[in-house]
Design a protein around this motif. Structure first.
Motif, short mmCIF file in Angstrom:
data_model
loop_
_atom_site.label_atom_id
_atom_site.label_comp_id
_atom_site.label_asym_id
_atom_site.label_seq_id
_atom_site.Cartn_x
_atom_site.Cartn_y
_atom_site.Cartn_z
N LYS A 297 10.48 -59.77 19.11
CA LYS A 297 10.23 -59.56 20.55
C LYS A 297 11.53 -59.19 21.26
O LYS A 297 11.57 -58.27 22.09
CB LYS A 297 9.64 -60.87 21.12
N LEU A 298 12.60 -59.89 20.91
CA LEU A 298 13.89 -59.63 21.55
C LEU A 298 14.35 -58.19 21.25
O LEU A 298 14.84 -57.48 22.13
CB LEU A 298 14.93 -60.65 21.06
N ASN B 139 12.73 -67.77 13.27
CA ASN B 139 12.08 -67.36 14.51
C ASN B 139 11.80 -65.88 14.47
O ASN B 139 12.15 -65.15 15.37
CB ASN B 139 13.00 -67.58 15.71
N ILE C 273 10.19 -64.32 17.57
CA ILE C 273 11.07 -64.27 18.74
C ILE C 273 12.10 -63.16 18.59
O ILE C 273 12.37 -62.42 19.53
CB ILE C 273 11.77 -65.64 18.93
N LEU D 263 12.27 -79.31 12.81
CA LEU D 263 11.54 -78.04 12.97
C LEU D 263 12.02 -76.99 11.98
O LEU D 263 13.15 -77.03 11.52
CB LEU D 263 11.76 -77.50 14.39
N SER E 6 23.50 -66.12 14.31
CA SER E 6 22.72 -67.30 14.71
C SER E 6 22.13 -67.98 13.48
O SER E 6 22.17 -69.19 13.35
CB SER E 6 21.58 -66.90 15.65
#
Lengths: 460, 460
Positions: free
Chosen positions: A51-52, A45, A48, A41, A81
């Motif tokens: 949004k966070l 992100n 994401i 994959l 990350s």
């Protein structure tokens, strides 16, 4: 003072608990990395993350946590990350690699046509050169007020009044070592790490680079040649997050040559005002405008920073001088950054810049030369079947887009340079535009024509 | 991909748990604030903070957590605690307030003697002014390699070879817009937020300002006139923390005029090497040395960045040009920062700087003028009973210290300026030196003498 001791221990314990959780979080990030690798994959992100960030702001509002702190910590966690997931930028041929390869080819005595760098081949106004020399000889070789010498700021006041009927105080102006510094200082004065800024792409790479340097998230609104590089106002509204503090606009556009319609310009200012965003309007190409071109100074709508420079209009790239216009508080913050990092702009250059503001004839001449180059280059490039090119309303660039699905402008730029000694800037430098490249009109007509004909031959 | 979803939820949950704990931590900080206020305690806890930072590094080592991330988060938490505890810097008269008040008095036609600004009143070398003018007229008005034009870097290579027998490549050199920028870029290339750097005080305020701008902790090693401004080597060793990445040294010293002994200089380099620290050696006053003055370039001990400038030796403050010498990797990082923020130094000024490096006669003249001023000023200031002054080994300043326990140099500087129109810089600008002030020898002998006599009268 037993109580103090016990509070301090609590602070200490909580600090380590926070780190424990960060450790745990990192381990989950590693799990995700592994999973993604197993399933092949893609690793990013962005949605994401955004949004966070929004949810974190809501959480902070609810709990009464300082949002700036939370966003900064979140930014650090997200970066970690990515690091743990082995996220690295794709290595492609960028405008910078083209430029540095072109420079080394050129210094190896190859006759390179430099249609990559955004630098006009005009001379700076004689009056500027004379004044700089005179000022230097008269010992204008000292530290100055970090905001710039009063005489230059007064001349700039006058210039902005004449050009835009814009009235301001000297306290609203800052003289900077180039437009780049103005952008850097603007961001560091109005946006904090972990917050976000809207960019309309394609655009000048320096915006994104500066944001990334400061840990600020760029939120990109793409435009396309199919839409005539018009920006979708609804998309702007949808892109604004709770973390967003500013939007950057720049017309005439580098690289497309697009000038925004006044109604759209005004609508953007109104959106910004409604969402309490700063508008950073980079108006460096404003004299190279061959259609009606709005300036932020003509509107009284909300918070703004105008950045500009003497580099393009007056062909003063190598003088490194620009300016910013904003409210007093922002200018004062920007001044602090300038004073901390560079003290001030060289004094005699500031004297020279006063003359630039009066050099109307040279501006007219440069403007009309650039207009002719745009006409000429556009007429030449439109002969190439596989390219779609917007006819610039202004600026000093063409930004043709190939209609071939599989066209890779990075590879093309690289081959064009290595085999035919013509340098252009691949589209990836200006956003997600792998099928486009930028042709700078900083060179004379002959070179431009020769360069475009070579491009035509290469494209077959 | 249920697994991915569950990992993502976990990340999300952990993020909010971390924020909950941060919230809790902040609340304890508020409790401490309240307690301190109730008991009238001082608010700063530098020692506790430094200890916590060290412990965090140990914790990271043990658990395998990325130390940079942890320190950055910790720094954000500590800043927040201070903010919540209402920590604000004491507002005193600083060198900057003196300077700006002096400037406004001067522009109000008062005859202010400016012994505050560190700017020589010498002219820049004629050859530099001529060369800048020539280069400008010959259209050296373009963007350059962001590291600086090769000719200047070659001239600098030659200069460093002649002066220090130091041999390097062009890749080890970076031309910067002033010494300030060199310092800024140096820190941003070798130290990260939350880490620390050792400073020997009193020193140039720009070091601390730049560290604070970047969220780096300055760890201060004080020196005193009682010790002849000698630095205690044991204190250096004791001050090094797990977070420490560099030590800044600068001799001849601004403000004391101290030149370190070679043996101490070498010992510092060895300590730095043993602890894997960078030595940032700011050698801007190196030509104004009237005793044997070590340069970092004469030693082959460990990692270093030399910063310097054309401002003082060649009286080129208003040209804004300096340089850095370091290993290739550091220079390349510094170059990226420079290229991002200012593109490059003005091209014609770089040509001028080549001539500065050859202006031996002017350097000799400036050096001997400064030597005479030091002698003269020192002989004058020592007549004042209440002041103890180190006789400078070099530099361009005196830094007298009052022997009166309650002497407040900020108040004194302010009164001296308002009542007697003589500007000096209060000691608080250079560290914790409330009984000291700095006298700059940038003005001519007459003004220096007149200024010191006025000081004498004020002190009674």
């Amino acid at each position: 003072m037993q109580e103090l001791g016990s509070f301090r221990n609590k602070i200490r314990d909580l600090t380590f608990k926070i780190l424990e959780l960060i450790h745990e979080r990192n381990n989950v990030a590693l799990n995700i990395a592994e999973l993604k690798q197993r399933h092949g994959l893609n690793i990013e992100n962005e949605e994401i993350e955004i949004k966070l960030e929004d949810d974190v702001v809501s959480f902070c509002e609810e709990k009464g946590i300082n949002e700036e702190l939370a966003l900064k910590v979140l930014h650090s966690l997200l970066e970690e990350s990515k690091r743990l997931q082995g996220y690295t930028k794709q290595s492609v041929v960028t405008p910078m690699t083209v430029a540095s390869r072109a420079m080394s080819l050129a210094s190896a005595a190859k006759n390179v046509i430099r249609l990559d760098i955004g630098e006009p081949d005009f001379p700076p106004p004689n009056s500027v050169v004379e004044e700089c020399s005179r000022a230097m000889k008269e010992r204008k070789t000292h530290y100055t007020d970090s905001r710039g010498i009063p005489q230059l700021r007064e001349a700039l006041q006058q210039y902005l009044m004449t050009k835009y009927k814009f009235s301001c105080n000297k306290e609203n102006l800052l003289i900077t070592p180039g437009g780049r510094f103005a952008i850097f200082a603007a961001f560091s004065s109005i946006v904090k790490e972990g917050q976000s800024v809207l960019l309309i792409e394609p655009n000048w790479p320096a915006y994104k680079e500066n944001l990334e340097f400061a840990g600020i998230r760029p939120i990109v609104i793409k435009t396309s040649i199919e839409d005539n590089w018009d920006v979708d106002l609804e998309k702007i509204k949808e892109s604004i997050r709770k973390t967003t503090r500013a939007i950057v606009i720049s017309y005439p556009s580098n690289p497309t040559g697009k000038i925004i319609r006044r109604e759209d310009f005004k609508a953007i200012l109104e959106i910004a005002r409604d969402y309490n965003l700063y508008v950073v309007s980079d108006e460096i190409y404003n004299e190279y405008a061959y259609a009606d071109c709005p300036s932020i100074l003509q509107y009284d709508v909300g918070k703004f920073i105008l950045t500009s420079s003497f580099s393009k209009t007056w062909a003063m790239t190598g003088f490194r001088i620009g300016y910013a216009v904003s409210d007093k508080d922002v200018i004062s913050k920007m001044q602090k950054v300038l004073s901390l990092i560079v003290t001030c702009v060289p004094e005699f250059i500031q004297y020279g810049a006063i003359k630039a503001l009066q050099a109307e004839e040279e501006v007219r001449r440069n403007t009309s030369i650039m207009k002719r180059r745009i006409e000429l280059a556009y007429n030449e490039i439109r002969k190439i079947d596989s390219l779609i090119t917007y006819k610039p309303d202004g600026g000093m660039y063409l930004f043709p887009v190939s209609n071939r699905e599989d066209f890779d402008s990075s590879r093309f730029a690289s081959e064009l340079l290595e085999k035919r000694f013509v340098a252009v800037s691949p589209g990836c430098g200006f956003g997600d535009y792998p099928r486009a490249f930028r042709i700078s009109l900083g060179q004379n007509e002959e070179k431009i024509i020769q360069g475009i004909r070579t491009i035509s031959e290469m494209l077959g």
